[in-house]
Design a protein around this motif. Structure first.
Motif, mmCIF file in Angstrom:
data_model
loop_
_atom_site.group_PDB
_atom_site.id
_atom_site.type_symbol
_atom_site.label_atom_id
_atom_site.label_comp_id
_atom_site.label_asym_id
_atom_site.label_seq_id
_atom_site.Cartn_x
_atom_site.Cartn_y
_atom_site.Cartn_z
ATOM 1 N N LEU A 1 8.772 4.083 6.713
ATOM 2 C CA LEU A 1 8.214 4.254 5.371
ATOM 3 C C LEU A 1 9.101 5.177 4.541
ATOM 4 O O LEU A 1 9.854 5.974 5.082
ATOM 5 C CB LEU A 1 6.815 4.887 5.451
ATOM 6 N N ILE B 1 -2.265 4.326 7.922
ATOM 7 C CA ILE B 1 -1.142 3.386 7.905
ATOM 8 C C ILE B 1 -1.568 2.006 8.416
ATOM 9 O O ILE B 1 -2.272 1.909 9.412
ATOM 10 C CB ILE B 1 0.039 3.945 8.736
ATOM 11 N N THR B 2 -1.145 0.971 7.679
ATOM 12 C CA THR B 2 -1.384 -0.417 8.111
ATOM 13 C C THR B 2 -0.040 -1.143 8.042
ATOM 14 O O THR B 2 0.943 -0.571 7.570
ATOM 15 C CB THR B 2 -2.368 -1.133 7.153
ATOM 16 N N HIS C 1 7.265 4.738 11.292
ATOM 17 C CA HIS C 1 6.683 3.532 10.701
ATOM 18 C C HIS C 1 7.583 2.903 9.634
ATOM 19 O O HIS C 1 7.153 2.011 8.906
ATOM 20 C CB HIS C 1 5.311 3.855 10.104
ATOM 21 N N ILE D 1 4.638 6.914 1.309
ATOM 22 C CA ILE D 1 3.690 8.030 1.253
ATOM 23 C C ILE D 1 4.104 8.910 0.084
ATOM 24 O O ILE D 1 5.294 9.210 -0.076
ATOM 25 C CB ILE D 1 3.758 8.872 2.554
ATOM 26 N N VAL E 1 -3.050 10.810 7.329
ATOM 27 C CA VAL E 1 -2.020 9.880 6.855
ATOM 28 C C VAL E 1 -1.743 8.825 7.910
ATOM 29 O O VAL E 1 -1.755 7.620 7.632
ATOM 30 C CB VAL E 1 -0.710 10.625 6.488
ATOM 31 N N GLU E 2 -1.531 9.292 9.134
ATOM 32 C CA GLU E 2 -1.200 8.366 10.220
ATOM 33 C C GLU E 2 -2.338 7.345 10.420
ATOM 34 O O GLU E 2 -2.097 6.164 10.628
ATOM 35 C CB GLU E 2 -0.908 9.134 11.511
ATOM 36 N N THR F 1 1.616 -0.832 4.582
ATOM 37 C CA THR F 1 2.018 0.446 3.986
ATOM 38 C C THR F 1 3.519 0.455 3.733
ATOM 39 O O THR F 1 4.302 0.081 4.599
ATOM 40 C CB THR F 1 1.645 1.617 4.912
ATOM 41 N N ALA G 1 6.946 8.940 8.850
ATOM 42 C CA ALA G 1 7.634 7.956 8.013
ATOM 43 C C ALA G 1 8.725 7.227 8.786
ATOM 44 O O ALA G 1 8.875 6.005 8.688
ATOM 45 C CB ALA G 1 8.229 8.641 6.789
ATOM 46 N N GLU H 1 0.829 -1.208 0.000
ATOM 47 C CA GLU H 1 0.000 0.000 0.000
ATOM 48 C C GLU H 1 0.863 1.259 0.000
ATOM 49 O O GLU H 1 1.912 1.305 0.641
ATOM 50 C CB GLU H 1 -0.904 0.005 1.240
ATOM 51 N N ILE I 1 0.252 5.466 0.504
ATOM 52 C CA ILE I 1 -0.709 6.512 0.864
ATOM 53 C C ILE I 1 -0.496 7.727 -0.023
ATOM 54 O O ILE I 1 0.644 8.179 -0.219
ATOM 55 C CB ILE I 1 -0.562 6.877 2.358
#
Length: 425
Positions: A172, A141-142, A170, A148, A137-138, A145, A167, A98, A100
């Motif tokens: 990202l 998140i899964t 998590h 972004i 956005v937060e 993800t 980011a 995923e 975002i």
């Protein structure tokens, strides 16, 4: 009366056509002529060869861009759509991952994810800047993800510090889609240069353009090199380049020609001045319109600059007592050019509503690890702005000389003075 609306038979405030915006001049023509005389219109070789990196103009343009934007690497491509696609390829996206993204952006911001069989997940936008809302956005998140895409829409940067913090937390990657904001600053640095990868559009209705084209920017050498591979037939070249990481090394032809690069070299020199000319017109509009009730002029993030690819306005329909469509019609009748109603709500496009992209069986959603919701209501801020409240002035369509902007302001005031006559219609 003497000041009747043009729509009701009065005299329009603006009776002449504004001169079109143009960033192309004699320098570009001269520069292109020289390229034509060399006979070398492109010098890319799709094999591991000294010309793998393109011709002299492409390389010179990339060097100029890296210097101008203050990055280690700039990679020229045939469009920013290509650049964005390459950027998502090199972050190691796996099918079904995923990403975002904002729904309030041009389609390619999300299609670039689908290109790699990733799944776009739409987060909402901030009501006043139109950029991704970090809170939304937060919440989106899964465990699946991967990245972004922060879209610096209309000419100003997203809330990068906040997004980068999310980011980091998590693990990202963030890609800046700064298509519309070349030359904008975020806390003293160029928008687009503060994330893992960023980039700018050079297609024809932007501040500067090469007809079609884009620039990818990054400080990461590995990313830059693999972007160059995706740009130029990766699978043919990985061996010769001794590139061990084969993930998403599927080649394309995203190469920029020598003519476009020659134009780009001259255009880049003009960017600062052209941005300043949009800022002057926007500033003048903001001063002239700020007193009007029920109209919100652009909000600029603190410590940031806005380059006004679009001059965004928000109408308080409740307070005005008339619809956005009516406002648009009366302003247009007064001769105000460049007006646009609504923008984009990508999640509501048929592709996402029907989940049909590759083939007929719902791929890539068929490999998504959970059910993704694209229903109306998932991005309430973006939806309400698009449906009811937002009206933009396209700042790269016309020149907007000082006297022209004065007339535009006069037209707005005239319309606002006549609101009561519109309410009764």
């Amino acid at each position: 009366g003497a000041n009747a609306l043009a729509l009701n038979g009065g005299t329009p405030v603006i009776s002449h056509n504004f001169s079109p915006y143009s960033s192309i001049g004699i320098e570009e023509i001269e520069s292109v002529r020289k390229v034509m005389e060399t006979g070398v219109l492109s010098k890319f070789s799709g094999t591991w060869h000294p010309d793998f990196y393109g011709g002299p103009k492409v390389r010179a343009f990339e060097k100029d861009c890296a210097e101008f934007f203050g990055v280690k690497h700039a990679v020229a491509v045939n469009s920013w759509t290509s650049g964005l696609t390459a950027a998502i390829g090199v972050i190691g996206l796996e099918p079904g991952d995923e990403v975002i993204v904002s729904p309030w952006t041009m389609g390619a911001s999300a299609t670039a994810i689908i290109h790699w069989n990733g799944i776009p997940v739409f987060a909402d936008i901030e009501a006043e800047t139109f950029c991704l809302d970090p809170v939304s956005v937060e919440a989106a998140i899964t465990p699946y993800t991967k990245a972004i895409i922060a879209v610096d829409i209309f000419g100003q940067s997203s809330d990068i510090d906040c997004l980068m913090e999310i980011a980091k937390k998590h693990k990202l990657q963030i890609i800046s889609d700064t298509a519309q904001a070349p030359g904008a600053h975020y806390k003293g640095k160029h928008a687009g240069t503060l994330t893992h990868i960023g980039g700018y559009s050079l297609n024809y209705h932007k501040h500067i353009h090469t007809g079609e084209g884009g620039i990818v920017v990054t400080h990461d050498e590995d990313y830059a090199e693999r972007i160059r591979l995706i740009r130029n037939h990766a699978e043919e070249v990985v061996e010769g380049m001794k590139q061990k990481n084969l993930i998403n090394m599927i080649g394309h032809n995203y190469r920029m020609g020598e003519i476009e690069a020659a134009i780009g070299i001259e255009q880049l020199k003009k960017l600062t001045g052209l941005v300043a000319s949009r800022q002057r017109a926007a500033e003048q509009l903001s001063v002239g319109l700020k007193e009007l009730p029920g109209l919100l002029t652009p909000v600029v993030r603190s410590n940031c600059t806005h380059v006004y690819y679009v001059y965004p306005l928000i109408l308080d329909i409740q307070r005005l007592g008339v619809s956005r469509q009516q406002i648009y019609e009366v302003l247009s009748a007064e001769g105000v050019p460049g007006l646009a109603l609504g923008y984009r709500n990508l999640h509501l496009l048929p592709m996402y509503q029907k989940r049909i992209a590759y083939g007929s069986k719902g791929f890539p959603w068929s490999i998504a690890r959970r059910n993704i919701n694209y229903g109306k209501g998932i991005c309430p801020v973006a939806e309400k702005l698009h449906d009811e409240e937002y009206m933009g002035i396209l700042m790269c369509s016309y020149e907007y000389h000082e006297d022209d902007v004065d007339l535009m302001i006069e037209a707005f005031h005239k319309v606002w003075e006549n609101l009561d006559s519109l309410q009764s219609q």
